[in-house]
Design an enzyme around this catalytic site. Structure first.
Site, short mmCIF file in Angstrom:
data_model
loop_
_atom_site.label_atom_id
_atom_site.label_comp_id
_atom_site.label_asym_id
_atom_site.label_seq_id
_atom_site.Cartn_x
_atom_site.Cartn_y
_atom_site.Cartn_z
N TYR A 109 -8.25 7.90 25.43
CA TYR A 109 -8.74 6.54 25.16
C TYR A 109 -10.19 6.39 25.64
O TYR A 109 -11.05 5.90 24.90
CB TYR A 109 -7.84 5.51 25.85
CG TYR A 109 -8.27 4.08 25.56
CD1 TYR A 109 -8.12 3.53 24.29
CD2 TYR A 109 -8.86 3.29 26.55
CE1 TYR A 109 -8.54 2.24 24.01
CE2 TYR A 109 -9.28 2.00 26.28
CZ TYR A 109 -9.11 1.47 25.01
OH TYR A 109 -9.54 0.18 24.72
N GLY A 142 -4.35 -10.03 18.19
CA GLY A 142 -5.21 -9.80 19.34
C GLY A 142 -6.65 -10.26 19.17
O GLY A 142 -6.95 -11.32 18.61
N1 LIG Z 1 -6.79 -5.72 24.98
C1 LIG Z 1 -7.68 -5.28 25.87
O1 LIG Z 1 -7.60 -5.55 27.09
C2 LIG Z 1 -8.85 -4.44 25.41
C3 LIG Z 1 -9.81 -4.06 26.37
C4 LIG Z 1 -10.90 -3.29 25.97
C5 LIG Z 1 -11.04 -2.94 24.64
N2 LIG Z 1 -10.10 -3.32 23.73
C6 LIG Z 1 -10.29 -2.90 22.34
O2 LIG Z 1 -10.15 -4.03 21.49
C7 LIG Z 1 -9.73 -3.61 20.20
C8 LIG Z 1 -8.60 -4.51 19.72
O3 LIG Z 1 -7.54 -4.37 20.62
P1 LIG Z 1 -6.41 -5.48 20.85
O4 LIG Z 1 -6.17 -5.52 22.31
O5 LIG Z 1 -6.72 -6.72 20.13
O6 LIG Z 1 -5.16 -4.71 20.17
P2 LIG Z 1 -3.88 -5.20 19.38
O7 LIG Z 1 -3.45 -6.57 19.78
O8 LIG Z 1 -2.91 -4.07 19.51
O9 LIG Z 1 -4.40 -5.28 17.85
C9 LIG Z 1 -4.72 -4.10 17.18
C10 LIG Z 1 -5.09 -4.39 15.74
O10 LIG Z 1 -5.36 -3.15 15.11
C11 LIG Z 1 -4.50 -3.00 13.99
N3 LIG Z 1 -4.07 -1.59 13.89
C12 LIG Z 1 -3.44 -0.86 14.84
N4 LIG Z 1 -3.22 0.38 14.39
C13 LIG Z 1 -3.75 0.44 13.15
C14 LIG Z 1 -3.84 1.46 12.17
N5 LIG Z 1 -3.32 2.69 12.35
N6 LIG Z 1 -4.46 1.18 11.01
C15 LIG Z 1 -4.95 -0.05 10.79
N7 LIG Z 1 -4.90 -1.06 11.66
C16 LIG Z 1 -4.29 -0.81 12.83
C17 LIG Z 1 -3.33 -3.93 14.22
O11 LIG Z 1 -2.85 -4.36 12.96
P3 LIG Z 1 -1.35 -4.14 12.42
O12 LIG Z 1 -0.47 -3.89 13.61
O13 LIG Z 1 -1.06 -5.45 11.71
O14 LIG Z 1 -1.49 -3.00 11.51
C18 LIG Z 1 -4.01 -5.09 14.95
O15 LIG Z 1 -4.60 -5.97 14.01
C19 LIG Z 1 -9.38 -2.13 20.31
O16 LIG Z 1 -10.45 -1.36 19.80
C20 LIG Z 1 -9.26 -1.92 21.82
O17 LIG Z 1 -9.58 -0.59 22.19
C21 LIG Z 1 -8.99 -4.05 24.08
#
Ligand SMILES: NC(=O)c1ccc[n+]([C@@H]2O[C@H](COP(=O)([O-])OP(=O)(O)OC[C@H]3O[C@@H](n4cnc5c(N)ncnc54)[C@H](OP(=O)(O)O)[C@@H]3O)[C@@H](O)[C@H]2O)c1
Length: 291
Positions: free
Chosen positions: A170, A20
């Site tokens: 969240y 991501g």
């Molecule tokens: N996507 C959106 O639309 C959006 C919008 C606003 C804010 N955000 C924020 O952006 C950030 C990244 O989100 P994303 O959308 O890129 O999510 P994602 O694709 O689900 O990626 C999450 C990352 O966090 C790691 N992770 C998850 N649980 C973990 C744990 N218990 N310990 C260690 N690592 C963990 C995962 O690694 P592994 O699975 O390899 O462990 C992966 O690298 C988050 O803080 C989210 O709240 C996202």
């Protein structure tokens, strides 16, 4: 605009760099010449991501650290490994986070969303602060969300034990990211370490897929074509981690690489100080261990 190779000689840690927004952030910072450490839970998945990041950035200096950051012992072990590996640390990107429709409890007995989205970056940042300060000018960049605008940090029910909803937990955790950043910036005044926080946009990632809510199962396929790519979602974290334009800028919330007002509650300095104290207690950090 971030200048080419601006990050050469700088060390950056991106938590959640295996997928991501974090992975795209790691690619962008490695392409600017940084040494990049990424974290994830699973070594095989993380090594595969690191290989992708090296190939996409043309920079071989990408290293993997593994930890389940919902567990405080794992965050402490991770911090120790990073301190051993990085004699200097110029940028910490606190990116790990997620959404859980149902209430889960961590090995530390804490509600999972609060523990992973807020307490993990709080603890990791505090454990790395001396190294960041010694490396100043340095930056702490935390990935929050537009959901912070609807957040409410309920000190009477931080663990969502009285009533839990995924959205409420969240949003509260993402407001906590902003309050943490503003309080950190106040505490770091004069150290040369800045703290900024951002909303990456609505980005097509694995977000929310671990614990399916109706929104994600039903609506995701419909809205996915209108979401940002991870590369586009990484633009603001890369900017805050690397651009000369934000050198010295601290205690601000950014959207699309521009400073923006955050939720009114995020400017409540008494609440932010209280959250810091409660978080330090829950994370087992004594007052003198936090800055
Ligand atoms: N996507 C959106 O639309 C959006 C919008 C606003 C804010 N955000 C924020 O952006 C950030 C990244 O989100 P994303 O959308 O890129 O999510 P994602 O694709 O689900 O990626 C999450 C990352 O966090 C790691 N992770 C998850 N649980 C973990 C744990 N218990 N310990 C260690 N690592 C963990 C995962 O690694 P592994 O699975 O390899 O462990 C992966 O690298 C988050 O803080 C989210 O709240 C996202």
């Amino acid at each position: 605009m971030a200048d080419t190779r601006r990050m050469t000689g700088r060390n950056v840690l991106v938590t959640g760099g295996t997928a991501g927004i974090g992975k795209a952030t790691a690619v962008g910072l490695a392409a600017l010449g940084a040494w990049v450490g990424i974290t994830g839970r699973d070594r095989i998945r993380a090594e595969a991501a690191a290989a992708d990041i090296r190939a996409a950035s043309g920079n071989p200096a990408v290293e993997v650290f593994t930890a389940d950051m919902s567990a405080q012992a794992e965050v402490r072990r991770l911090a120790g490994e990073i301190l051993d590996a990085c004699p200097r640390l110029d940028v910490l990107v606190n990116n790990v986070g997620g959404f859980w429709a149902h209430r889960h409890v961590t090995v530390d007995g804490l509600e999972h969303t609060f523990a992973l989205n807020h307490l993990a970056p709080f603890l990791l940042t505090n454990l790395l602060l001396d190294r960041l300060t010694a490396s100043a000018p340095a930056r702490v960049v935390t990935v929050s969300s537009g959901a912070q605008a609807n957040g409410r940090v309920d000190f009477n029910d931080l663990q969502g034990s009285a009533r839990y909803s995924g959205q409420r937990a969240y949003s509260a955790s993402k407001l906590a990211n902003v309050m943490f950043t503003y309080e950190l910036a106040r505490r770091l005044q004069g150290t040369g370490v800045t703290a900024t926080v951002l909303h990456p946009g609505v980005v097509a990632t694995n977000f929310g897929t671990g614990d399916q809510a109706a929104f994600f199962t039903v609506l995701r396929p419909l809205v996915r074509p209108f979401m940002k790519s991870p590369t586009a979602g990484a633009a603001t974290p890369i900017y805050l981690a690397s651009s000369a334009e934000v050198e010295g800028v601290t205690g601000r919330y950014f959207v699309n690489r521009k400073p923006k007002a955050s939720a009114k509650a995020s400017y409540d300095t008494a609440a932010a100080a209280r959250l810091w104290k409660v978080s330090a207690d829950l994370a087992g950090l004594t007052a003198d261990r936090t800055h």
